[in-house]
Design a protein around this motif. Structure first.
Motif, PDB file in Angstrom:
ATOM      1  N   PRO B  30       0.944  -1.019   0.006  1.00  0.00           N
ATOM      2  CA  PRO B  30       0.230  -0.445  -0.164  1.00  0.00           C
ATOM      3  C   PRO B  30       0.621   1.597  -0.026  1.00  0.00           C
ATOM      4  O   PRO B  30       0.333   2.248  -0.858  1.00  0.00           O
ATOM      5  N   PHE B  31       1.868   1.138   0.670  1.00  0.00           N
ATOM      6  CA  PHE B  31       3.036   2.741   0.833  1.00  0.00           C
ATOM      7  C   PHE B  31       3.048   2.338  -0.501  1.00  0.00           C
ATOM      8  O   PHE B  31       3.587   4.007  -1.039  1.00  0.00           O
ATOM      9  N   VAL B  33       2.411   1.723  -3.290  1.00  0.00           N
ATOM     10  CA  VAL B  33       1.212   2.140  -4.670  1.00  0.00           C
ATOM     11  C   VAL B  33       0.726   3.770  -4.520  1.00  0.00           C
ATOM     12  O   VAL B  33       0.544   4.739  -5.419  1.00  0.00           O
ATOM     13  N   ILE B  35       3.555   6.118  -3.139  1.00  0.00           N
ATOM     14  CA  ILE B  35       5.013   7.351  -3.251  1.00  0.00           C
ATOM     15  C   ILE B  35       5.021   6.788  -5.310  1.00  0.00           C
ATOM     16  O   ILE B  35       4.801   7.878  -5.170  1.00  0.00           O
ATOM     17  N   ILE B  36       4.070   5.607  -5.398  1.00  0.00           N
ATOM     18  CA  ILE B  36       4.382   5.374  -7.280  1.00  0.00           C
ATOM     19  C   ILE B  36       3.301   6.903  -7.899  1.00  0.00           C
ATOM     20  O   ILE B  36       3.054   7.665  -8.980  1.00  0.00           O
ATOM     21  N   PHE B  38       1.811  10.030  -5.521  1.00  0.00           N
ATOM     22  CA  PHE B  38       2.304  11.003  -5.483  1.00  0.00           C
ATOM     23  C   PHE B  38       2.782  11.320  -7.027  1.00  0.00           C
ATOM     24  O   PHE B  38       3.125  12.497  -7.039  1.00  0.00           O
ATOM     25  N   VAL B  57       7.980  24.104  -4.545  1.00  0.00           N
ATOM     26  CA  VAL B  57       6.983  23.578  -5.417  1.00  0.00           C
ATOM     27  C   VAL B  57       6.102  23.906  -5.127  1.00  0.00           C
ATOM     28  O   VAL B  57       5.288  23.605  -3.867  1.00  0.00           O
ATOM     29  N   TRP B  59       2.931  21.746  -4.542  1.00  0.00           N
ATOM     30  CA  TRP B  59       2.181  20.956  -4.307  1.00  0.00           C
ATOM     31  C   TRP B  59       2.923  21.100  -2.878  1.00  0.00           C
ATOM     32  O   TRP B  59       2.224  20.741  -1.425  1.00  0.00           O
ATOM     33  N   MET B  60       4.068  22.275  -2.125  1.00  0.00           N
ATOM     34  CA  MET B  60       4.260  22.226  -1.195  1.00  0.00           C
ATOM     35  C   MET B  60       3.215  23.655  -0.236  1.00  0.00           C
ATOM     36  O   MET B  60       3.146  23.862   1.032  1.00  0.00           O
ATOM     37  N   THR B  63      -1.650  22.073   0.355  1.00  0.00           N
ATOM     38  CA  THR B  63      -2.273  20.969   0.988  1.00  0.00           C
ATOM     39  C   THR B  63      -3.457  19.990  -0.125  1.00  0.00           C
ATOM     40  O   THR B  63      -2.992  18.922  -0.110  1.00  0.00           O
ATOM     41  N   ILE B  66      -2.102  17.173  -2.409  1.00  0.00           N
ATOM     42  CA  ILE B  66      -2.067  16.385  -1.121  1.00  0.00           C
ATOM     43  C   ILE B  66      -3.344  15.231  -1.060  1.00  0.00           C
ATOM     44  O   ILE B  66      -3.402  13.640  -0.958  1.00  0.00           O
ATOM     45  N   PHE B  67      -4.413  16.457  -0.797  1.00  0.00           N
ATOM     46  CA  PHE B  67      -4.921  15.425   0.159  1.00  0.00           C
ATOM     47  C   PHE B  67      -6.002  15.127  -1.316  1.00  0.00           C
ATOM     48  O   PHE B  67      -6.889  13.958  -1.787  1.00  0.00           O
ATOM     49  N   ILE B  70      -4.781  11.669  -2.433  1.00  0.00           N
ATOM     50  CA  ILE B  70      -4.630  11.132  -1.638  1.00  0.00           C
ATOM     51  C   ILE B  70      -6.142  10.325  -1.486  1.00  0.00           C
ATOM     52  O   ILE B  70      -6.755   8.622  -1.991  1.00  0.00           O
ATOM     53  N   TYR B  73      -6.280   8.161  -4.571  1.00  0.00           N
ATOM     54  CA  TYR B  73      -5.298   6.600  -4.278  1.00  0.00           C
ATOM     55  C   TYR B  73      -7.030   5.848  -3.664  1.00  0.00           C
ATOM     56  O   TYR B  73      -6.291   4.643  -3.984  1.00  0.00           O
ATOM     57  N   ILE B  77      -8.384   2.211  -5.307  1.00  0.00           N
ATOM     58  CA  ILE B  77      -7.675   0.757  -4.684  1.00  0.00           C
ATOM     59  C   ILE B  77      -9.135   0.772  -4.479  1.00  0.00           C
ATOM     60  O   ILE B  77      -9.609  -1.041  -4.519  1.00  0.00           O
TER      61      ILE B  77
END
Lengths: 203, 203, 203
Positions: B30-31, B33, B35-36, B38, B57, B59-60, B63, B66-67, B70, B73, B77
């Motif tokens: 899962p982790f 997946v 990372i890829i 992201f 950059v 995405w910093m 936020t 990032i959500f 997620i 992702y 799944i």
């Protein structure tokens, strides 16, 4: 046009030819060959600009670089049948690029007032990184890890540059001595299969 | 919310789905997946920001990105068993991401007043780099070097964008035309096995 | 000398040892071993500095880093015959580096006032990236994708750091707790073959 600019152009040109040749040997399609030519040619300088924080990177500020790479690309394609000795041509252009990029890296390091050991590191990285990306993208073992002395030639060249610069020699002498040393060391290393001494016991 | 922001979100989302699908096909944990997902999603935009010097950059500073990744992702799944036609879904999301990222890259290049040829280069690199990292991390041959037209579609799309922009068309028309061209070219290229003409003689 | 500086030095040192060991296991020549030691040691911090825009990157501003890597390199070479249990030594130094780099990444993220989720991402990337480059350059499967929990340990450590920091614990307690958690999780994961639950059905 200064000597620095001439060496800069020749370095970009030589690496673009070397990238095109490796990609054609891998029978890539025309766009793939161009990408490899581009990555090989600007890769080292792009890494250098990113690390020292000189953005936008050099080829974004100067479109001549792009047209230079396009020219080198077409020359490589056009003469590909004359290049019977593809390996020799490739080796030659790669070595020339290595010498010229080491000079540019050392020059830029000096103008940023870095410590000598950092300047040598920047010069070596910017000279060898283009060839490393080229080989990774083409799925070959990176040239830097193959037997013959490669990055070591850049280190020697960059140190020579710094010593001559410290002794106040003029630019022309420094540039010609540095590139001669790198090209000579590399040619002799390949001809006589020089490699660094190893510290592993024989198996 | 502007059309630019909507396309931005959709591009990040599509690439995050495509990264998750490739990683699950490789049966990563899962982790891995994540990372890829992201790296595929933010890779192209991160390279773009580094090269033009827009740090931290993107995405910093936001936020939401990032959500969004997620969310994509978990959707990938959750629906992985419905995705019987995994290859088709993957191809679709990758192509959508390609189209949207080309638009964003061209837009950002324009707003930085770069030369048109540099803008096309930035757009193409930022659109295709996510897929290249994804494939390198998953140990597949990078999509950009496989037969069907890939980066070429971005180049055509970005040129279309610049022409329409120069002719003063409005943003909506430009965005929709550009993404349609990229997606259509890529779909047709795969369907009819288009590839660039080669300059190697048949063996 | 602050605790931060001591941890910084130890992290660079541990990763330089780990890089040298992997490169010697691959029987690289002395220069190749040094390149791998250097890339492993500064890789994560360089990526971090590039992403947040802190250029020139850290090792260009501080030559101590270079001399530290050179020292670690010679120690690794000198003691290579004592390192009968090369795999164990390698694992140990890699794990120590992982713990220390996570702390530095979290600290730098905090001092830049990023959102907590971004801080965890920066810490994890800067801790695990050195090992990933090392493995790519040495043509091994990146450690991050192998079975045992790796990056997950960094995520847990970085979250611990942020919670303790939020609860106003002092620096010494935070640093020691964080590194202990990362090292313990990683040791236990390898000892008991822990891995993340998978969502694939058995084949």
């Amino acid at each position: 046009m200064t000597l620095f600019q001439i060496f800069d152009i020749l370095g970009i040109f030589a690496f673009a030819i070397s990238g095109s040749l490796v990609a054609m040997r891998k029978r890539m399609d025309p766009f793939g060959v161009f990408i490899i030519a581009f990555a090989t040619s600007v890769g080292g300088g792009t890494l250098r600009d990113l690390l020292i924080g000189a953005q936008p990177v050099f080829w974004m500020k100067n479109t001549d670089v792009i047209f230079l790479i396009i020219t080198a690309y077409f020359i490589a394609i056009f003469f590909r049948k004359k290049l019977k000795y593809l390996n020799k041509s490739l080796f030659l252009f790669d070595t020339i690029g290595l010498g010229l990029y080491t000079i540019m890296g050392t020059e830029i390091g000096l103008s940023n007032n870095f410590h000598p050991i950092i300047i040598v590191a920047i010069a070596t990285m910017s000279a060898s990184f283009g060839g490393v990306i080229r080989d990774i993208l083409c799925n070959e073992i990176p040239v830097i890890f193959r037997k013959e002395i490669y990055a070591t030639a850049c280190v020697l060249g960059s140190i020579t540059f710094l010593i001559l610069h410290h002794l106040d020699f003029n630019e022309t002498i420094i540039y010609i001595s540095t590139s001669s040393i790198i090209i000579t060391v590399r040619l002799l290393a390949v001809k006589f299969h020089w490699s660094l001494p190893t510290f592993y016991s024989k198996i």
